[in-house]
Design an enzyme around this catalytic site. Structure first.
Site, PDB file in Angstrom:
ATOM      1  CG  ASP A   1      10.836   3.798  -4.407  1.00  0.00           C
ATOM      2  OD1 ASP A   1       9.849   4.284  -4.991  1.00  0.00           O
ATOM      3  OD2 ASP A   1      11.702   4.483  -3.842  1.00  0.00           O
TER       4      ASP A   1
ATOM      5  CG  HIS B   1       2.897   4.970  -1.739  1.00  0.00           C
ATOM      6  ND1 HIS B   1       2.734   6.198  -1.154  1.00  0.00           N
ATOM      7  CD2 HIS B   1       4.052   4.471  -1.233  1.00  0.00           C
ATOM      8  CE1 HIS B   1       3.741   6.443  -0.331  1.00  0.00           C
ATOM      9  NE2 HIS B   1       4.560   5.403  -0.367  1.00  0.00           N
TER      10      HIS B   1
ATOM     11  CB  SER C   1       7.971  -8.500   0.249  1.00  0.00           C
ATOM     12  OG  SER C   1       7.460  -9.775  -0.074  1.00  0.00           O
TER      13      SER C   1
END
Length: 282
Positions: free
Chosen positions: A90, A147, A249
């Site tokens: 995200d 992910h 980050s």
């Protein structure tokens, strides 16, 4: 002018000290203080805790537990279409496109080299020359786990020590070569699309980078490059949780030349969500 001022501040800040202090505080069990901090942080950044498996701020024992929160099952559906690569995190798609020979675009007017990003690793440089890249920026408001964009077998991981500049839009526009200057963890996978790398970039106040198969990679920050190799024992599937940042980050995803084509509706600045389509096989 404002971005230049922010960049100057970054050079002057004691980034390692600030990150160490914040990391130490974030793992402390402070009871009600932790709860109040989480509630205040959530309100400030408009974080939707209803998406999280633990939706009550009181359920988190430390601030780090909150940063590394997992989402409820089904909150981020994974596009399981064959030949589709999905978004790894995200955040915001800050840059994407083709690697021109060995140059990647950081921000308007700023390029950095594949050699510097990959710490001069000869095989990886060869794999990704003229390849494709996507840079996803995770701000403090985002879900902090990253992910897999496709099925993969982990072959190598490298920790590269470095600085801890902020990776916000202002600093990426004002500080040259920032992703290759910051500390990072490079994960090389063998996939059906060919070699793929996920590069996890550290930043100011990112107290920790953690991966599922080795645990916490940083800290400690002892200034030493570290390398792990794997013989096929670590296999991850598309959309699977790889690990987390303890605060936001950047994730840089690399593919080899002539293997993927980015979705036609992608634009720089697009909001990204884990599991949505990023690209497909050529």
């Amino acid at each position: 002018m404002l971005n230049q001022f922010k960049a100057i501040i970054q050079y002057l800040l004691p980034k390692q000290l600030l990150t160490s202090i914040f990391g130490w505080l974030a793992k402390k069990r402070l009871g009600k203080v932790t709860t109040w901090l989480i509630i205040g942080f959530s309100k400030l950044y408009k974080i939707n805790l209803d998406e999280a498996k633990l939706s009550n701020a009181k359920d988190y024992q430390t601030f780090n537990d909150f940063f590394a929160r997992e989402l409820k099952d089904g909150t981020r559906p994974i596009d399981d279409t064959a030949n589709v690569v999905v978004m790894p995190a995200d955040g915001v798609l800050s840059q994407f496109g083709s690697i021109q020979a060995n140059q990647l675009l950081q921000a308007k007017g700023h390029f950095y080299s594949l050699e510097s990003l990959l710490a001069c690793h000869p095989d990886m440089i060869k794999f990704f020359t003229n390849g494709s890249y996507a840079t996803t920026y995770l701000s403090p408001k985002n879900y902090h786990r990253f992910h897999m964009p496709c099925d993969g077998i982990l072959r190598e991981m490298i920790y590269v020590p470095g600085s801890l500049f902020s990776v916000s839009q202002a600093t990426t526009q004002g500080i040259p070569n920032i992703f290759a200057r910051n500390e990072r963890v490079i994960c090389l996978f063998e996939t059906e699309f060919g070699p793929m790398a996920q590069i996890l970039v550290g930043a100011t106040i990112v107290g920790s980078i953690e991966v599922q198969w080795e645990g916490v990679i940083t800290p400690p920050r002892d200034g030493i490059m570290k390398r792990w190799t794997y013989a096929g024992e670590v296999k991850l599937t598309k959309g699977q949780d790889m690990g987390c940042f303890k605060l936001g980050s950047t994730v840089i995803t690399l593919f080899a030349s002539n293997t993927i084509e980015f979705s036609s509706d992608l634009k720089i600045g697009n909001t990204t969500r884990v599991g949505r389509k990023l690209a497909e096989r050529i």
